[in-house]
Design an enzyme around this catalytic site. Structure first.
Site, PDB file in Angstrom:
ATOM      1  N   ARG A 295      -6.811 -18.064 -14.079  1.00 53.63           N
ATOM      2  CA  ARG A 295      -7.517 -16.788 -14.300  1.00 53.63           C
ATOM      3  C   ARG A 295      -9.002 -16.916 -13.995  1.00 53.63           C
ATOM      4  O   ARG A 295      -9.679 -15.958 -13.676  1.00 53.63           O
ATOM      5  CB  ARG A 295      -7.288 -16.255 -15.722  1.00 53.63           C
ATOM      6  CG  ARG A 295      -8.020 -14.928 -15.986  1.00 53.63           C
ATOM      7  CD  ARG A 295      -7.437 -14.115 -17.138  1.00 53.63           C
ATOM      8  NE  ARG A 295      -7.116 -14.909 -18.289  1.00 53.63           N
ATOM      9  CZ  ARG A 295      -8.009 -15.424 -19.147  1.00 53.63           C
ATOM     10  NH1 ARG A 295      -9.296 -15.189 -18.978  1.00 53.63           N
ATOM     11  NH2 ARG A 295      -7.616 -16.166 -20.155  1.00 53.63           N
TER      12      ARG A 295
ATOM     13  N   TYR B  70     -10.259   8.561  -4.517  1.00 57.67           N
ATOM     14  CA  TYR B  70      -8.881   8.149  -4.755  1.00 57.67           C
ATOM     15  C   TYR B  70      -8.474   8.613  -6.161  1.00 57.67           C
ATOM     16  O   TYR B  70      -9.248   8.485  -7.107  1.00 57.67           O
ATOM     17  CB  TYR B  70      -8.803   6.623  -4.629  1.00 57.67           C
ATOM     18  CG  TYR B  70      -7.410   6.099  -4.756  1.00 57.67           C
ATOM     19  CD1 TYR B  70      -6.485   6.284  -3.732  1.00 57.67           C
ATOM     20  CD2 TYR B  70      -7.003   5.423  -5.893  1.00 57.67           C
ATOM     21  CE1 TYR B  70      -5.194   5.812  -3.846  1.00 57.67           C
ATOM     22  CE2 TYR B  70      -5.709   4.942  -6.013  1.00 57.67           C
ATOM     23  CZ  TYR B  70      -4.813   5.143  -4.984  1.00 57.67           C
ATOM     24  OH  TYR B  70      -3.532   4.677  -5.104  1.00 57.67           O
TER      25      TYR B  70
ATOM     26  N   ASP C  99     -15.986   2.204  -1.490  1.00 58.02           N
ATOM     27  CA  ASP C  99     -14.573   1.901  -1.274  1.00 58.02           C
ATOM     28  C   ASP C  99     -14.328   1.970   0.235  1.00 58.02           C
ATOM     29  O   ASP C  99     -14.369   3.039   0.834  1.00 58.02           O
ATOM     30  CB  ASP C  99     -13.706   2.916  -2.041  1.00 58.02           C
ATOM     31  CG  ASP C  99     -12.211   2.610  -1.935  1.00 58.02           C
ATOM     32  OD1 ASP C  99     -11.792   2.014  -0.923  1.00 58.02           O
ATOM     33  OD2 ASP C  99     -11.467   3.001  -2.848  1.00 58.02           O
TER      34      ASP C  99
ATOM     35  N   LYS D  72      -3.692  -2.263   1.614  1.00 59.89           N
ATOM     36  CA  LYS D  72      -3.655  -1.451   2.830  1.00 59.89           C
ATOM     37  C   LYS D  72      -3.894  -2.341   4.057  1.00 59.89           C
ATOM     38  O   LYS D  72      -3.100  -3.211   4.320  1.00 59.89           O
ATOM     39  CB  LYS D  72      -4.666  -0.305   2.702  1.00 59.89           C
ATOM     40  CG  LYS D  72      -4.648   0.396   1.319  1.00 59.89           C
ATOM     41  CD  LYS D  72      -3.368   1.161   1.029  1.00 59.89           C
ATOM     42  CE  LYS D  72      -3.209   1.557  -0.447  1.00 59.89           C
ATOM     43  NZ  LYS D  72      -4.287   2.347  -1.018  1.00 59.89           N
TER      44      LYS D  72
HETATM   45  C1  LIG Z   1      -4.684   2.664  -2.359  1.00 59.69           C
HETATM   46  C2  LIG Z   1      -6.104   2.927  -2.622  1.00 59.69           C
HETATM   47  C3  LIG Z   1      -6.715   2.478  -3.815  1.00 59.69           C
HETATM   48  C4  LIG Z   1      -5.942   1.806  -4.924  1.00 59.69           C
HETATM   49  O1  LIG Z   1      -5.478   0.548  -4.546  1.00 59.69           O
HETATM   50  P1  LIG Z   1      -4.171  -0.142  -5.194  1.00 59.69           P
HETATM   51  O2  LIG Z   1      -4.085  -1.422  -4.438  1.00 59.69           O
HETATM   52  O3  LIG Z   1      -3.026   0.781  -4.988  1.00 59.69           O
HETATM   53  O4  LIG Z   1      -4.466  -0.344  -6.641  1.00 59.69           O
HETATM   54  C5  LIG Z   1      -8.066   2.709  -3.963  1.00 59.69           C
HETATM   55  N1  LIG Z   1      -8.793   3.356  -3.023  1.00 59.69           N
HETATM   56  C6  LIG Z   1      -8.235   3.789  -1.884  1.00 59.69           C
HETATM   57  C7  LIG Z   1      -9.080   4.501  -0.889  1.00 59.69           C
HETATM   58  C8  LIG Z   1      -6.882   3.597  -1.646  1.00 59.69           C
HETATM   59  O5  LIG Z   1      -6.330   4.060  -0.507  1.00 59.69           O
END
Ligand SMILES: *Cc1c(COP(=O)(O)O)cnc(C)c1O
Length: 401
Positions: free
Chosen positions: A67, A120, A192, A217
């Protein structure tokens, strides 16, 4: 960094080279393996009590407990830092674990977070929770120009949080403009960067402080892992590591770090193909009579096409488009697809398609959705790396039936 042999990476290596070799690793565990091993261990054995004490006191480098750090995860973090042009990076068990570690780690009650309007959904949910339960002030604004950002800053603003391109309408925010205003006011900026990956946009180069990815992603790229990463200065990364990463504990598992390291090796190649194919699909959609409107930064008709060219190396793989027939037409079309997979998420080698009004944004009241630019006939498409003719043919047959 523990027992691994490392070497310096030439700084002048290009992105694709760094994405393959840039983990500072010459020999994995002394066995000469090309690919780093998965250190599938929860804990690390000390040679004696003195060594254990030194590691806990931070007087000796080395691992203690997964961790708090793990060699496989650390390799991933070093590579992410390199690719984002940051000092350091941290990995998490999901994008939301990364986002929550940033928001809770950088803000205290009484502070104000200034956010871009389209966020998001779960990020929006977390901000609401912080507002209602932890006395954090949150405001959502259109970050269209300097004046709008300046006017929204309060004496207690400590963080500007934004997404560009925004989901799903692909609206852009000028990173250099926001970070300039933020710096003048002593405020950190967090971005983000999920929709573009570090290959197409590197917010730190524009003066932003923290970059966040849902590594689920494009970074993973194969739809087989849920993960998150953040990158920034040593100081900020250390603050987050020692507080919210360590104590909330949303860390990444070594096996998942391995999958992301593998994904990164083809990131440049995949993004190039996503760019090329999405451009062709966007142009095809724009010329189709069943389509009202296409939102893709690579189109000349896109209102912020110039800004896209300025701050993005390519236009990415995500397209939103509006069917003339509205909700019913969208539902019918999606049910006719053969190749494009009906699924949320994005950034995979597989083409994924979804309908925000009935899926990702169904919880948002219709009027709110409309204000966000999400009409009932809007469809979001994450263009994969299949033969682009096959993707277009699938969309054509589905729209024409
Ligand atoms: C999918 C997504 C998230 C969240 O990510 P997870 O891996 O599903 O927790 C946050 N911001 C954006 C722009 C996303 O497409």
């Amino acid at each position: 960094m523990g027992e691994m042999v490392t070497k310096e990476m030439p700084k002048e290596w290009g992105f694709a080279t760094q994405a393959i070799h840039g983990d500072g690793m010459k020999v994995a565990g002394g066995m000469g393996s090309l690919v780093p091993p998965i250190y599938q261990t929860s804990t690390f054995v000390f040679e004696d009590v003195e060594q254990g004490a030194k590691r806990f006191a931070g007087l000796e480098e080395g691992f203690v407990y997964t961790r708090l750090g793990n060699p496989t995860v650390q390799l991933l973090e070093q590579k992410i830092a390199l690719l984002e042009g940051a000092d350091a990076a941290l990995a998490f068990g999901s994008g939301m674990a990364a986002i929550s570690a940033v928001l809770l780690g950088m803000v205290k009650s009484g502070d104000h977070i200034l956010c871009s309007r389209s966020l998001y959904g779960c990020t929006f949910g977390l901000l609401k929770l912080m507002e209602e339960r932890y006395q954090v002030e949150v405001s959502l604004i259109e970050m269209r120009d300097e004046e709008a950002v300046r006017l929204a800053i309060r004496p207690n603003t400590t963080l500007i949080y934004l997404e560009t391109p925004a989901n799903p309408t692909m609206e852009l925010i000028d990173l250099a403009m926001v970070s300039k205003v933020a710096k003048e006011n002593g405020i950190y900026t967090a971005v983000d960067n999920t929709f573009l990956s570090p290959y197409l946009q590197r917010p730190i180069e524009y003066g932003c402080d923290i970059v966040i990815h849902s590594a689920t992603k494009y970074i993973g790229g194969h739809g087989d892992v849920v993960a998150g990463v953040i990158a920034g200065s040593y100081g900020i990364m250390q603050q987050i590591q020692m507080t919210t990463q360590k104590d909330l504990g949303g860390i990444l598992a070594p096996m998942d770090a391995f999958l992301l390291l593998r994904g990164l090796k083809t990131l440049a190649l995949r993004m190039e193909q996503h760019n090329r194919s999405a451009q062709l699909v966007a142009q095809f959609l724009e010329s189709h009579p069943s389509v009202n409107r296409v939102y893709y930064p690579g189109l000349r008709s896109f209102p912020q096409h110039e800004l896209a060219k300025k701050q993005m190396k390519g236009f990415g793989g995500v397209i939103a488009f509006e069917l003339t027939g509205g909700y019913e037409a969208a539902v019918q079309m999606l049910n006719q697809l053969n190749l494009c997979r009906l699924a949320v998420s994005l950034g995979d080698v597989d083409t994924l398609i979804q309908h925000p009004a009935s899926m990702t944004h169904s919880g948002v009241p219709q009027e709110e959705r409309w204000k966000m630019g999400i009409s009932d006939g809007l469809v979001r498409l994450s263009v994969g790396i299949e033969e682009v003719e096959d993707i277009m043919e699938d969309l054509r047959q589905a729209m024409e039936r």
